[in-house]
Design a protein around this motif. Structure first.
Motif, PDB file in Angstrom:
ATOM      1  N   THR A  94       0.792  -1.234   0.000  1.00 52.58           N
ATOM      2  CA  THR A  94       0.000   0.000   0.000  1.00 52.58           C
ATOM      3  C   THR A  94       0.825   1.286   0.000  1.00 52.58           C
ATOM      4  N   MET A  95       2.027   1.273   0.531  1.00 51.86           N
ATOM      5  CA  MET A  95       2.810   2.504   0.614  1.00 51.86           C
ATOM      6  C   MET A  95       3.163   3.100  -0.742  1.00 51.86           C
ATOM      7  N   PRO A  96       3.498   2.310  -1.762  1.00 50.32           N
ATOM      8  CA  PRO A  96       3.772   2.927  -3.066  1.00 50.32           C
ATOM      9  C   PRO A  96       2.589   3.732  -3.601  1.00 50.32           C
ATOM     10  N   ALA A  97       1.364   3.251  -3.359  1.00 53.99           N
ATOM     11  CA  ALA A  97       0.179   3.997  -3.794  1.00 53.99           C
ATOM     12  C   ALA A  97       0.067   5.312  -3.030  1.00 53.99           C
ATOM     13  N   MET A  98       0.326   5.282  -1.725  1.00 54.54           N
ATOM     14  CA  MET A  98       0.301   6.512  -0.937  1.00 54.54           C
ATOM     15  C   MET A  98       1.281   7.532  -1.500  1.00 54.54           C
ATOM     16  N   ASN A  99       2.482   7.060  -1.780  1.00 53.69           N
ATOM     17  CA  ASN A  99       3.507   7.963  -2.296  1.00 53.69           C
ATOM     18  C   ASN A  99       3.125   8.538  -3.658  1.00 53.69           C
ATOM     19  N   LYS A 100       2.576   7.706  -4.525  1.00 56.54           N
ATOM     20  CA  LYS A 100       2.170   8.173  -5.857  1.00 56.54           C
ATOM     21  C   LYS A 100       1.139   9.295  -5.752  1.00 56.54           C
ATOM     22  N   LEU A 101       0.179   9.144  -4.838  1.00 56.48           N
ATOM     23  CA  LEU A 101      -0.839  10.181  -4.672  1.00 56.48           C
ATOM     24  C   LEU A 101      -0.234  11.460  -4.100  1.00 56.48           C
ATOM     25  N   ALA A 102       0.631  11.320  -3.107  1.00 52.22           N
ATOM     26  CA  ALA A 102       1.251  12.504  -2.506  1.00 52.22           C
ATOM     27  C   ALA A 102       2.109  13.262  -3.526  1.00 52.22           C
ATOM     28  N   GLU A 103       2.684  12.532  -4.466  1.00 49.37           N
ATOM     29  CA  GLU A 103       3.505  13.178  -5.494  1.00 49.37           C
ATOM     30  C   GLU A 103       2.678  14.030  -6.456  1.00 49.37           C
ATOM     31  N   LEU A 104       1.361  13.821  -6.489  1.00 45.00           N
ATOM     32  CA  LEU A 104       0.510  14.577  -7.410  1.00 45.00           C
ATOM     33  C   LEU A 104       0.240  15.997  -6.937  1.00 45.00           C
ATOM     34  N   THR A 105       0.520  16.283  -5.676  1.00 42.58           N
ATOM     35  CA  THR A 105       0.202  17.604  -5.126  1.00 42.58           C
ATOM     36  C   THR A 105       1.296  18.076  -4.178  1.00 42.58           C
ATOM     37  N   PRO A 106       1.609  19.376  -4.189  1.00 37.97           N
ATOM     38  CA  PRO A 106       2.556  19.907  -3.204  1.00 37.97           C
ATOM     39  C   PRO A 106       1.918  20.075  -1.825  1.00 37.97           C
ATOM     40  N   ASN A 107       0.613  19.771  -1.729  1.00 32.83           N
ATOM     41  CA  ASN A 107      -0.123  20.040  -0.498  1.00 32.83           C
ATOM     42  C   ASN A 107      -0.255  18.830   0.415  1.00 32.83           C
ATOM     43  N   ILE A 108       0.426  17.752   0.068  1.00 33.17           N
ATOM     44  CA  ILE A 108       0.495  16.582   0.950  1.00 33.17           C
ATOM     45  C   ILE A 108       1.961  16.207   1.146  1.00 33.17           C
ATOM     46  N   ASP A 109       2.399  16.207   2.395  1.00 29.67           N
ATOM     47  CA  ASP A 109       3.770  15.828   2.751  1.00 29.67           C
ATOM     48  C   ASP A 109       3.712  14.414   3.315  1.00 29.67           C
ATOM     49  N   PHE A 110       4.296  13.457   2.615  1.00 22.35           N
ATOM     50  CA  PHE A 110       4.241  12.046   3.008  1.00 22.35           C
ATOM     51  C   PHE A 110       5.480  11.692   3.820  1.00 22.35           C
ATOM     52  N   LYS A 111       5.270  11.261   5.061  1.00 23.64           N
ATOM     53  CA  LYS A 111       6.367  10.967   5.978  1.00 23.64           C
ATOM     54  C   LYS A 111       6.219   9.565   6.560  1.00 23.64           C
ATOM     55  N   VAL A 112       7.335   8.984   6.987  1.00 21.56           N
ATOM     56  CA  VAL A 112       7.379   7.593   7.437  1.00 21.56           C
ATOM     57  C   VAL A 112       8.071   7.496   8.791  1.00 21.56           C
ATOM     58  N   VAL A 113       7.474   6.709   9.696  1.00 22.43           N
ATOM     59  CA  VAL A 113       8.148   6.345  10.949  1.00 22.43           C
ATOM     60  C   VAL A 113       8.031   4.847  11.156  1.00 22.43           C
ATOM     61  N   GLN A 114       8.973   4.309  11.922  1.00 21.33           N
ATOM     62  CA  GLN A 114       8.951   2.887  12.245  1.00 21.33           C
ATOM     63  C   GLN A 114       8.158   2.655  13.533  1.00 21.33           C
ATOM     64  N   ARG A 115       7.298   1.669  13.479  1.00 21.71           N
ATOM     65  CA  ARG A 115       6.422   1.389  14.621  1.00 21.71           C
ATOM     66  C   ARG A 115       7.174   1.209  15.927  1.00 21.71           C
ATOM     67  N   ASP A 116       8.178   0.341  15.916  1.00 24.04           N
ATOM     68  CA  ASP A 116       8.807  -0.055  17.169  1.00 24.04           C
ATOM     69  C   ASP A 116       9.736   1.013  17.727  1.00 24.04           C
ATOM     70  N   GLU A 117       9.961   2.092  16.971  1.00 24.26           N
ATOM     71  CA  GLU A 117      10.684   3.250  17.490  1.00 24.26           C
ATOM     72  C   GLU A 117       9.715   4.327  17.990  1.00 24.26           C
ATOM     73  N   HIS A 118       8.421   4.099  17.767  1.00 21.49           N
ATOM     74  CA  HIS A 118       7.408   5.105  18.126  1.00 21.49           C
ATOM     75  C   HIS A 118       6.193   4.414  18.736  1.00 21.49           C
ATOM     76  N   LEU A 119       6.418   3.711  19.828  1.00 19.33           N
ATOM     77  CA  LEU A 119       5.334   2.919  20.425  1.00 19.33           C
ATOM     78  C   LEU A 119       4.226   3.793  21.004  1.00 19.33           C
ATOM     79  N   ASP A 120       4.570   4.984  21.515  1.00 20.81           N
ATOM     80  CA  ASP A 120       3.526   5.891  22.014  1.00 20.81           C
ATOM     81  C   ASP A 120       2.588   6.287  20.875  1.00 20.81           C
TER      82      ASP A 120
END
Length: 206
Positions: free
Chosen positions: A100-126
């Protein structure tokens, strides 16, 4: 998609996580590096997780090239006038994330108004614990933030709607997911070619 009413504490956790988030391109490079080193993201290192990471790297590499967006959805994103950050919680070994992430990135690339960011689950348990699915730390989980108000306005995941129903129906009939079902689910993803994911994600900017 769920409309969110989140506490100020959750908003602070999201903002703290955003300060450590990376781009999709950097995440792809991170996964590639783990493949080269025979490792995976996260604290647990096993042969299975390494193999899943290798498989998911191949999936994402393919989907980065092959995801096709309909004209209707493309126009919707190109005309989007909001100001969002899409923050995805993931790990390299997660098969649903790779599909699913490649689709998210493709959509975010269509507009400057969406900033797509990634974090790893086990480094951000809160952060993960603020966005559980039926009490479980299921990934991927996409959190949508309105950058103007800093409000969390939606979340999505861990699977597109059709796959979610497939999982729920199978669990109801069999009690748990089997390796055979998980393989069938990946076959469905391959046949769907990200279309259900794209349709779901398009609703995030309604």
């Amino acid at each position: 998609m769920e409309l969110m009413t989140k506490t100020s504490e959750t908003r602070e956790i999201v903002q703290e996580s955003l300060s450590k988030a990376i781009s999709y391109a950097d995440y792809r490079a991170l996964v590639a590096n783990h493949v080269e080193n025979g490792t995976s993201t996260g604290p647990n290192q096993t042969e299975a997780l390494t193999n899943y990471t290798l498989l998911n790297h191949s999936r994402m590499k393919r989907l980065d090239k092959t995801v096709r967006i309909s004209e209707t959805i493309q126009e919707k994103f190109e005309n989007f006038r909001g100001n969002h950050t899409w923050l995805i919680i993931t790990e390299s070994w997660c098969g649903d994330a790779a599909q699913t992430m490649p689709a998210m990135n493709k959509l975010a690339e269509l507009t400057p108004n969406i900033d797509f960011k990634v974090v790893q689950r086990d480094e951000h348990l809160d952060l993960m614990n603020a966005f559980l699915t039926n009490g479980a730390m299921s990934i991927p989980k996409l959190v949508v933030i309105d950058n103007n108000s800093q409000e969390i306005i939606a979340d999505w995941g861990p699977r597109p709607t059709v796959a979610t129903k497939m999982v729920a129906d199978y669990k109801e009939a069999h009690g748990k997911l089997t390796p055979e079902f998980k393989q069938d689910l990946q076959v469905w993803y391959n046949k769907d070619k990200s279309q259900n994911t794209l349709q779901d994600l398009a609703r995030l900017i309604d």
